[in-house]
Design a protein around this motif. Structure first.
Motif, mmCIF file in Angstrom:
data_model
loop_
_atom_site.group_PDB
_atom_site.id
_atom_site.type_symbol
_atom_site.label_atom_id
_atom_site.label_comp_id
_atom_site.label_asym_id
_atom_site.label_seq_id
_atom_site.Cartn_x
_atom_site.Cartn_y
_atom_site.Cartn_z
ATOM 1 N N PHE A 219 0.887 -1.176 0.000
ATOM 2 C CA PHE A 219 0.000 0.000 0.000
ATOM 3 C C PHE A 219 0.920 1.220 0.000
ATOM 4 C CE2 PHE A 219 0.954 -1.199 4.310
ATOM 5 C CZ PHE A 219 1.194 -0.008 4.982
ATOM 6 N N ASP A 248 4.417 3.541 8.457
ATOM 7 C CA ASP A 248 3.453 2.446 8.290
ATOM 8 C C ASP A 248 3.672 1.940 6.870
ATOM 9 O OD1 ASP A 248 1.272 0.779 8.049
ATOM 10 O OD2 ASP A 248 -0.199 2.219 8.794
ATOM 11 N N ASP A 260 2.127 -5.576 6.749
ATOM 12 C CA ASP A 260 1.621 -4.257 7.140
ATOM 13 C C ASP A 260 2.148 -3.969 8.540
ATOM 14 O OD1 ASP A 260 0.190 -1.935 7.505
ATOM 15 O OD2 ASP A 260 -1.762 -2.905 7.688
ATOM 16 N N THR A 262 3.844 -1.090 11.383
ATOM 17 C CA THR A 262 4.093 0.309 11.742
ATOM 18 C C THR A 262 5.073 0.386 12.907
ATOM 19 O OG1 THR A 262 1.808 0.838 11.158
ATOM 20 C CG2 THR A 262 3.030 2.528 12.347
ATOM 21 N N GLU A 392 -2.719 -2.958 15.784
ATOM 22 C CA GLU A 392 -2.116 -1.658 15.528
ATOM 23 C C GLU A 392 -2.723 -0.527 16.349
ATOM 24 O OE1 GLU A 392 -3.091 -0.072 11.540
ATOM 25 O OE2 GLU A 392 -3.931 -2.036 11.083
ATOM 26 N N GLU A 432 2.398 -1.436 14.948
ATOM 27 C CA GLU A 432 1.587 -2.452 14.265
ATOM 28 C C GLU A 432 2.395 -3.698 13.954
ATOM 29 O OE1 GLU A 432 0.178 -1.128 10.392
ATOM 30 O OE2 GLU A 432 -1.355 -2.691 10.353
HETATM 31 MN MN MN Z 1 -0.430 -0.303 8.511
#
Ligand code: MN
Ligand code: GLY
Ligand code: MN
Length: 462
Positions: A219, A248, A260, A262, A392, A432
């Motif tokens: 992302f 992140d 994913d 963070t 997270e 996260e």
């Molecule tokens: Mn994230």
């Protein structure tokens, strides 16, 4: 690609879960960037990847549920294409790699579906998320573009969610690869987070790590000294001492599985007292939430547990006050943590979100709340072994939100606005991790990424 039996088995399971008709899974087409032949990085549709495995544009997968047959529709390239793209396997050969025997040219899909409709069969298709898919559905099935969403198959959505929610060992190994790439990305970001560096220098460097070790990032990278903006994609600030940098960021493997992660670090590498105090609260929320993960528990309960840890910590610092259970029940903590604790993760970083968040994160027994904060919880339902999800928690000082709530006199029994005012220049913190729900508890996926104050100061001091 996995062995073809993986895809055969997944398709057999889907067919078993569906009553009758035809299920149509459109693969993605190339998406133009600034002119038709200049395209974005190609990303295959995740449902297509799950059932049909082929990472190439312009394909469609069809399940004939009644006849127990699968088809791949696609067109073979001609010599003109080969000059630009190099030799390409035939559709027949590609389909054989994922155990599909029946292939037909793409221009026969419309006719095939129309015959099925005439024979009284229902055509099941999942929700669309690209304009081209809407047009394709309109052309194939004759549904008005404005009404395509009304015709998606809830039966198909539920059958896909049931299967994709449980990750098998091979998928977990892929996700762990993605987390290990994120380890490289985050430790690199930590070492670079020094005063005078511009955010985009770090964001660009770590995006390159994802590309060099797998696919592009899972992302768009969120990297900012203004971490109070939850999804901050602006990378133009120069790092200054006294701010914290929220990163992140996750990678996608060559097989399209995501991570994913963070981390939040003090610019310059040393936490000041105020940063450390808030950081320890978020860290405790992250770790206590992770430790509570096990099959059978509602993820909503874990979310509320994390919120209570944050609220209790803030009470100790004098930022919140009163009965913490009541404060969290009423949603007062959402001034500081306005988002949900986490979401499913897999092919998609918010896994299966395209199928509809409520089908993925909620079910018949638990409905999404409409309370500010809790309403943004993407996953609320009971956890099962094989789920991969994120944890997270965060704590943010969002000046605009503080001003609004203060002006409205909101939750004055739980929030000490006078003290909160002094934190308006703080920014935000989020931590996260990616977690697998195991048979009896949980496993944090991937190589551990520095997370405690000592670990972060250690790696940044090097
Ligand atoms: Mn994230
Ligand atoms: N990367 C967006 C999120 O954490 O959900
Ligand atoms: Mn996330």
């Amino acid at each position: 690609m996995f062995d073809k039996n993986v895809y055969i088995e997944r398709r057999n399971k889907l067919r078993k879960d569906m009553k009758s008709g035809i299920a149509l899974i459109l693969g993605n087409a190339e998406a133009p960037y600034n002119y038709p032949a200049n395209t974005y990085h190609f990303r295959q549709d995740s449902n297509f990847l799950y059932f049909f495995g082929l990472d190439h544009p312009d394909l469609a997968g069809v399940f004939d549920i009644d006849e127990n047959k699968d088809y791949i529709f696609g067109s073979d390239v001609d010599l003109d294409d080969i000059i630009w793209m190099g030799p390409q396997p035939s559709i027949k050969d590609r389909a054989a790699e994922v155990g599909v025997e029946n292939t037909l040219p793409m221009n026969e899909l419309s006719c095939f579906l129309n015959k099925a409709i005439k024979a009284g069969k229902k055509i099941h298709f999942p929700p669309t998320y690209r304009g081209e898919q809407v047009i394709q559905i309109k052309q194939l099935l004759g549904i008005l573009t404005a009404r395509v969403d009304d015709y998606v198959s809830v039966e198909l959505i539920k059958a896909i969610v049931k299967l994709r929610s449980i990750k098998d060992e091979k998928e977990i190994a892929e996700i762990e690869k993605a987390v290990d790439i994120a380890y490289e990305m985050h430790t690199t970001a930590m070492k670079m987070a020094m005063p005078g560096v511009v955010e985009r220098e770090i964001a660009g460097t770590i995006e390159g790590i994802s590309l060099a070790k797998g696919n592009p990032v899972s992302f768009p990278i969120i990297l900012s000294i203004n971490g109070q903006t939850l999804h901050n994609h602006y990378h133009g600030n120069t790092l200054v001492e006294g701010r914290m940098m929220v990163t992140d960021a996750g990678a996608e493997t060559t097989m399209n599985y995501s991570s994913d992660i963070t981390r939040t670090v003090p610019v310059g590498g040393k936490f000041n007292q105020r940063q450390k105090e808030i950081y320890e609260i978020v860290l405790a929320a992250n770790m206590k939430a992770i430790e509570a993960i096990k099959p059978g528990i509602l993820y909503k309960e874990i979310h509320l547990l994390a919120c209570k840890v944050i609220a209790s910590g803030l009470k100790e610092l004098g930022l919140m006050k009163g009965d913490i259970d009541k404060a969290v029940e009423q949603g007062a903590h959402a001034l500081f943590m306005p988002h949900g604790l986490g979401h499913m993760m897999g092919f998609d970083v918010h896994d299966m979100e395209g199928l509809g968040e409520n089908y993925v994160g909620y079910d018949e027994t638990i409905k999404r709340s409409d309370q500010f904060g809790l309403a943004f919880l993407r996953l609320g339902r009971e956890l099962q072994p094989g789920f991969v999800l994120t944890v997270e928690p965060g704590c943010y000082f969002i000046p605009e939100l503080i001003d609004r709530w203060k002006a409205e006199g909101k939750f004055t029994e739980f929030i000490n606005y006078e003290k909160v005012e002094t934190y308006k220049d703080f920014g935000g913190i989020r931590i996260e991790d990616d977690i697998l729900v195991t048979e009896n508890s949980y496993r944090v996926l991937g190589k551990p990424i520095p997370k405690t104050v000592e670990e972060i100061e250690g790696i940044m001091g090097k």
